[in-house]
Design an enzyme around this catalytic site. Structure first.
Site, PDB file in Angstrom:
ATOM      1  N   GLY A  10     -25.960   0.962 -28.217  1.00  0.00           N
ATOM      2  CA  GLY A  10     -26.736  -0.178 -27.735  1.00  0.00           C
ATOM      3  C   GLY A  10     -25.820  -1.326 -27.338  1.00  0.00           C
ATOM      4  O   GLY A  10     -24.660  -1.134 -26.941  1.00  0.00           O
ATOM      5  N   SER A  11     -26.320  -2.542 -27.478  1.00  0.00           N
ATOM      6  CA  SER A  11     -25.591  -3.725 -27.000  1.00  0.00           C
ATOM      7  C   SER A  11     -24.337  -4.051 -27.797  1.00  0.00           C
ATOM      8  O   SER A  11     -23.578  -4.953 -27.413  1.00  0.00           O
ATOM      9  CB  SER A  11     -26.521  -4.941 -27.007  1.00  0.00           C
ATOM     10  OG  SER A  11     -27.525  -4.797 -26.027  1.00  0.00           O
TER      11      SER A  11
END
EC number: 3.4.16.4
Length: 668
Positions: A409-410
Site C-alpha cells: 500500500g502507501s
C-alpha cells in the site's frame, strides 16, 4: 562290440571313483568364503557355514536377526575382516583347525578393531565332509565371550537454549513435572482413579489403561502418563491427591512465553522414523528431538549438538567404544522480550504481523505474528478442543506472517520518493500541479485513472504529498523515472534479492514479471500494482530515512559490536532522507495526516500509513483490506515499528493500525 562294452565299463568305474574321491574345501578356503560373506554382512549365508553344535544353540532366524540388529544399532560401516593362515600347531590335527583373523569397523561410537581366532571343525553329513566355523558372539566383538551381551546406547546432547538480548530464556531446558501411576497402590479404586485422572489430564481412560497394560509394568513401577508445564502446579497437586497417582521431575524443552514468541522460537518434537532415515547415521537416535519450526528448525544443527554413543558389556561395564556427546550451542538474540510482548498484546486478537527494529544498528527487537499458538502444546500435548480450534482457524495460526509478502500500500511512497530524489527526477521542494481527484497520463489509458483522496491541494510538494498520501503525485513520480530507473532503484532497497537475515524471509517482488506498462508502473509508484513486501523487509527499508541514507542490514543474532552492517550504501542522500522524514513527521503530527489520530502526547514519531486493497477489480465490493503503519522515533532514533493487520475494512482501515502502533513508542 566287445571293445565298446569294455570302454563303457571303464568310464563308469572312473566316474564312480571321481565322485568317491571328491575333494573337501580346505579350512583356508572355507574361512575365506566365510570372511567374504561376513564383510558383506550376509548373515543368512554365514549361518550355513556354522557347526552343528552352534546351530543347535541358535536358530538361523535368531542368528540373522541378532547380529544384523547389533550391526545396525551400532551403525557399522567399512567393515573389514581378514583371515590369516592355519595355526602351525594344527598341522597334524585332521579334525580341528585354528585360523587367526582381524576385524576393523567404523561405528557410531568410533572405530573398533581387534584380533581373534576362529575354530573350524571337520564335520560329516550324509555324503560329504566340510569344515565349519565354531561361531561364538566374540566374533562380533571380542569382549562378548563367555555368554556376555552387548549394549548399544545413544547419549543425547543437551540442546542449546535461546535467549533474548537481556538473557531472558525463550526456549529453555528445565525440569517439569511428569504425572504417573504406581499400579500396586491403586487398590480397589483403580477404575475411579483412572476415570478422574483422565479428565484432569485430558486423556482418555483407554489411553491410561493401555499404558498400565504394557509388558514391563509391575505393581511397584512408576508408569508415566503425561508431562505438564511448570506453571501447572495446581493441576499436579489435584492429580497427585488421587490414590496411586504420583509425580516425578523430568528434563524437557519449555517455552516460557508461549504464543508470544511461537513463530520466532518454533518448537521441537520427537523425531519420526521417516525423518530418522533421512539423517546421517549416528547423528540422531530414535529418542531424539528435532526442531520443526522457527529458530528451533533454522538453527537445528547448532542447537542440536552431537549425539554420543557407547558400546559396552553390561555384565562387566567394559566399554568397547565410546563417543562423547557434544552439547548444542546457545542462541543469543537481539530480541527484547518486553517489546515482543507489547507488540503481541496489541495484535493477539487480530491477524497480522509486527516488526520492531533498532534502526541505527539493524537489531531486531521483536518479530510478532498473530494469531498464534502455544508451542508448549507440541511438548506437553494438546486437548482435542485446542487442536481442532487451531486447525480450523482460517488465519492459520501455525504460519508466521512477518516473513511472508503482502501488498505494501502507501507505505511504499517514501521509498519511491527516495529513488526519485536519488536519480534527480524528484525535488522535494518542487511543486507539481495536480487538479481534480482523478488523473490519467493520456487517452491510451482508456477508462483507467489514478484517484487521490482529496483534491484540495493543487500545488503539491513532497512534504504535502506524504502528509495527504497523494496517489497522483507518486504515480507521476514513478512515470517521471521510467520503469528501468524505478526498478533499479527498488533493487537498491533490497527488492528481488534475498534479505541477508538469520531467519528465512520471502523475497520481495516488484511485479509478477516486470513493469511492462505505464499503468502498472504508475500503480506500483503508490503501492498498488503487483508489488509484494514482507513486514521485516518493509521495516528495514525505512532505516535509510532515520539517519544517513544507508540501508541497514537487519540482524537477529546478538553480536559483540552494536555497529550496523550496511546492506546497501546511500540508497538516498542524507538531505533526501531528511526531506522524507520531514514529510513523515507531518503524517503523524499534522492534522491532515493519515496517522494524526489518535493524538498521543510525548512521542516523536515519523511514519506512513498504507491500505492495500485486495480486490479483483475496482468494482469489487467484497474485497478485503490490509492496514499498515511504519513509524520511527525521529528524535531518539532507537525504535522503528512496522505493523500490518489484515481485514481492516469496516474497521477504519490503516487508522485501526495506527492506534496500536503508536502505543509502542509511548511505552518505550
Amino acid at each position: 562290440m566287445l571293445k565298446k562294452c569294455i570302454l563303457l565299463v571303464f568310464l563308469c568305474v572312473g566316474l564312480i571313483g571321481l565322485i568317491g574321491c571328491s575333494k573337501t574345501d580346505s579350512p583356508e578356503d572355507r574361512m575365506e568364503a566365510f570372511v567374504k560373506q561376513w564383510n558383506d554382512q550376509q548373515f543368512d549365508d554365514m549361518y550355513q557355514s556354522l557347526t552343528k553344535d552352534v546351530k543347535k544353540e541358535i536358530s538361523k532366524k535368531d542368528f540373522v536377526n541378532r547380529y544384523k540388529a547389533i550391526y545396525e544399532q551400532a551403525g557399522v560401516k567399512n567393515l573389514k575382516v581378514t583371515a590369516g593362515e592355519v595355526d602351525k600347531d594344527d598341522q597334524d590335527n585332521k579334525t580341528m583347525k585354528h585360523i587367526p583373523y582381524k576385524v576393523s569397523m567404523n561405528t557410531n561410537a568410533g572405530k573398533v578393531s581387534f584380533k581373534n581366532t576362529a575354530v573350524l571343525k571337520l564335520e560329516k553329513t550324509d555324503d560329504e565332509e566340510s569344515w565349519n566355523i565354531d561361531w561364538d558372539p566374540s566374533f562380533i566383538f571380542k569382549q562378548l565371550a563367555d555368554d556376555k551381551t552387548v549394549q548399544i546406547m545413544s547419549i543425547e546432547p543437551k540442546r542449546g537454549q535461546i535467549y533474548d538480548k537481556n538473557g531472558k530464556g525463550l526456549a529453555v531446558n528445565t525440569d517439569v513435572p511428569e504425572i504417573g501411576i504406581v499400579p500396586g497402590e491403586l487398590g480397589d479404586k483403580k477404575e475411579k482413579v483412572i476415570k478422574e485422572l483422565a479428565k484432569k489430564l485430558d486423556l482418555t481412560e483407554d489411553d491410561i489403561k493401555k499404558k498400565l497394560d504394557q509388558g514391563w509394568v509391575k505393581d511397584d513401577s512408576f508408569v508415566p502418563l503425561k508431562k505438564v508445564k511448570p506453571d501447572q502446579e495446581k493441576l499436579v497437586s489435584e492429580a497427585t491427591s488421587l490414590q496411586g497417582v504420583t509425580r516425578t521431575n523430568v528434563s524437557s524443552r519449555y517455552y516460557p512465553y508461549g504464543e508470544k514468541t511461537a513463530h520466532l522460537t518454533g518448537y521441537v518434537r520427537a523425531i519420526t522414523a521417516e525423518e530418522l532415515k533421512k539423517k546421517k547415521e549416528g547423528t540422531y537416535s530414535d529418542t531424539s528431538n528435532i526442531g520443526i519450526a522457527g529458530l528451533e528448525n533454522v538453527y537445528e544443527d547448532k542447537l542440536r549438538g552431537t549425539t554420543g554413543w557407547k558400546i559396552y558389556v553390561p555384565q562387566t561395564g567394559e566399554v568397547i567404544a565410546e563417543k562423547k556427546a557434544k552439547d548444542g550451542e546457545d542462541l543469543h538474540l537481539t530480541i527484547d522480550i518486553k517489546t515482543q510482548m507489547k507488540l503481541y498484546d496489541e495484535l493477539k486478537d487480530d491477524s497480522g504481523a509486527a516488526v520492531a527494529l533498532q534502526p541505527k544498528t539493524g537489531e531486531t527487537l521483536a518479530l510478532v505474528s498473530a494469531p498464534s499458538y502455544d508451542p508448549n502444546g507440541f511438548i506437553f500435548g494438546w486437548s482435542d478442543k485446542e487442536w481442532k480450534k487451531l486447525n480450523k482457524d482460517k488465519n492459520n495460526p501455525f504460519s508466521a506472517k512477518f516473513n511472508k509478502t503482502y501488498a505494501p500500500g502507501s507505505t511504499i511512497k517514501p521509498i519511491a520518493a527516495a529513488i526519485g530524489i536519488k536519480n534527480g527526477t524528484l525535488k522535494a521542494d518542487e511543486k507539481k500541479t495536480i487538479k481534480g481527484k482523478e488523473w490519467q497520463k493520456d487517452s491510451s489509458w482508456g477508462g483507467y485513472s489514478v484517484t487521490r483522496v482529496s483534491e484540495r491541494l493543487q500545488q503539491v510538494d513532497l512534504e504535502n504529498a506524504l502528509i495527504t498520501s497523494d496517489n497522483i503525485y507518486f504515480a507521476q513520480n514513478a512515470l517521471d523515472m521510467g520503469a528501468d530507473t524505478f526498478t533499479k532503484g527498488l533493487k537498491t532497497f533490497g527488492f528481488s534479492e534475498d534479505v541477508p537475515y538469520e531467519f528465512p524471509i520471502q523475497k520481495s517482488s516488484i511485479a509478477n514479471d516486470k513493469l511492462d506498462s505505464d499503468i502498472l508502473l504508475a500503480d506500483t509508484g503508490y503501492g498498488q500494482g503487483q508489488m509484494q513486501m514482507s513486514p521485516l523487509h518493509l521495516a528495514t527499508a525505512y532505516t535509510p530515512f532515520v539517519d544517513n541514507g544507508d540501508l541497514v542490514k537487519p540482524t537477529l543474532i546478538k553480536k559483540d559490536s552494536q555497529t550496523a552492517d550496511v546492506w546497501h550504501k546511500q540508497v538516498v542522500t542524507k538531505e533526501g532522507a531528511a526531506d522524507i522524514t520531514k514529510g513523515l513527521k507531518g503524517v503523524v503530527e499534522d492534522e491532515r495526516g493519515s496517522a494524526y489520530q489518535p493524538v498521543v502526547k510525548g512521542i516523536t514519531v515519523a511514519g506512513k500509513t498504507g491500505t492495500a486493497e485486495l480486490k479483483t477489480s475496482k468494482d469489487d465490493k467484497d474485497g478485503t483490506e490490509n492496514g499498515w503503519f511504519v513509524g520511527y522515533d525521529y528524535e531518539n532514533k532507537d525504535l522503528l515499528v512496522a505493523m500490518m493487520i489484515q481485514n481492516v475494512q469496516d474497521r477504519g482501515g490503516s487508522h485501526y493500525v495506527v492506534e496500536k502502533a503508536k502505543k509502542q513508542f509511548q511505552s518505550n
